[in-house]
Write an enzyme that holds these catalytic residues in place. Sequence first.
Site, PDB file in Angstrom:
ATOM      1  N   ARG A   1      10.006  12.395   6.957  1.00  0.00           N
ATOM      2  CA  ARG A   1       9.130  12.775   5.846  1.00  0.00           C
ATOM      3  C   ARG A   1       8.424  14.095   6.094  1.00  0.00           C
ATOM      4  NH1 ARG A   1       6.136   7.157   6.004  1.00  0.00           N
ATOM      5  NH2 ARG A   1       6.341   7.850   8.154  1.00  0.00           N
TER       6      ARG A   1
ATOM      7  N   HIS B   1      12.364   4.638   0.977  1.00  0.00           N
ATOM      8  CA  HIS B   1      13.497   4.018   1.689  1.00  0.00           C
ATOM      9  C   HIS B   1      14.732   3.979   0.780  1.00  0.00           C
ATOM     10  CE1 HIS B   1      10.238   1.587   3.996  1.00  0.00           C
ATOM     11  NE2 HIS B   1      10.752   2.446   4.857  1.00  0.00           N
TER      12      HIS B   1
ATOM     13  N   SER C   1       5.288   2.293   4.014  1.00  0.00           N
ATOM     14  CA  SER C   1       5.021   0.877   3.732  1.00  0.00           C
ATOM     15  C   SER C   1       3.550   0.554   3.963  1.00  0.00           C
ATOM     16  CB  SER C   1       5.879  -0.009   4.640  1.00  0.00           C
ATOM     17  OG  SER C   1       7.243   0.195   4.393  1.00  0.00           O
TER      18      SER C   1
ATOM     19  N   LYS D   1       4.828  -7.316  16.281  1.00  0.00           N
ATOM     20  CA  LYS D   1       4.059  -6.924  15.098  1.00  0.00           C
ATOM     21  C   LYS D   1       3.751  -8.152  14.247  1.00  0.00           C
ATOM     22  CE  LYS D   1       5.436  -2.170  14.076  1.00  0.00           C
ATOM     23  NZ  LYS D   1       6.101  -1.327  13.062  1.00  0.00           N
TER      24      LYS D   1
END
Length: 170
Positions: A90, A17, A128, A41
């Site tokens: 990514r 990040h 993460s 979440k």
Amino acid sequence: MACAIYPGSFDPVTKGHIDIIRRAAKMFDVLTVAVLNNSEKTPLFSVDERVNMLREVCKEIPNVKVDAFSGLTADYSKQQGTDVIIRGLRAITDFEYELQMAQTNRKILPSVDTVFLTTSLEYAYLSSSIVREVAAYGGDIHEFVPSYVAQKVYAKLETKKHGQSGRTYQ
Ligand code: PNS
């Protein structure tokens, strides 16, 4: 002034990040890193904790602001007076989800555009959730996150292990 937002969960912020933040900050006068407050979440860190970690690790990049938001990213971008959303890509596995989000955001707000920055190769594997998992099994995460964040992750997992908190691990 050219402004952009970089929205995400950042639970926690990783070196991947930070790489995106540094590169995007060179392209805009102001970059707002925006932490989504997602009630669906159960994050490891509260929104405030994530915002504080981001502020600490971005403190040397003068044109970066850190904020939290709820609701739609497109609405938040409008509220911030920008039409540019930054996202990192990514690998090809990110593409489908990112394309869907970018197109949805344009349906909601036709003026908005998503600018994708390809993650530097050294961080292409990193997320993460990988950080949380490696740390949860006692692994070393210093290669993945700044030491300040690593300390916070280990401390949070320790607190969680001792059952001192509820579902959101405040
Ligand atoms: O770091 P993440 O979890 O990949 O970030 C995802 C995020 C926060 C950018 C995305 O979930 C989002 O924009 N959520 C806000 C709700 C929204 O705007 N949904 C419409 C686009 S799918």
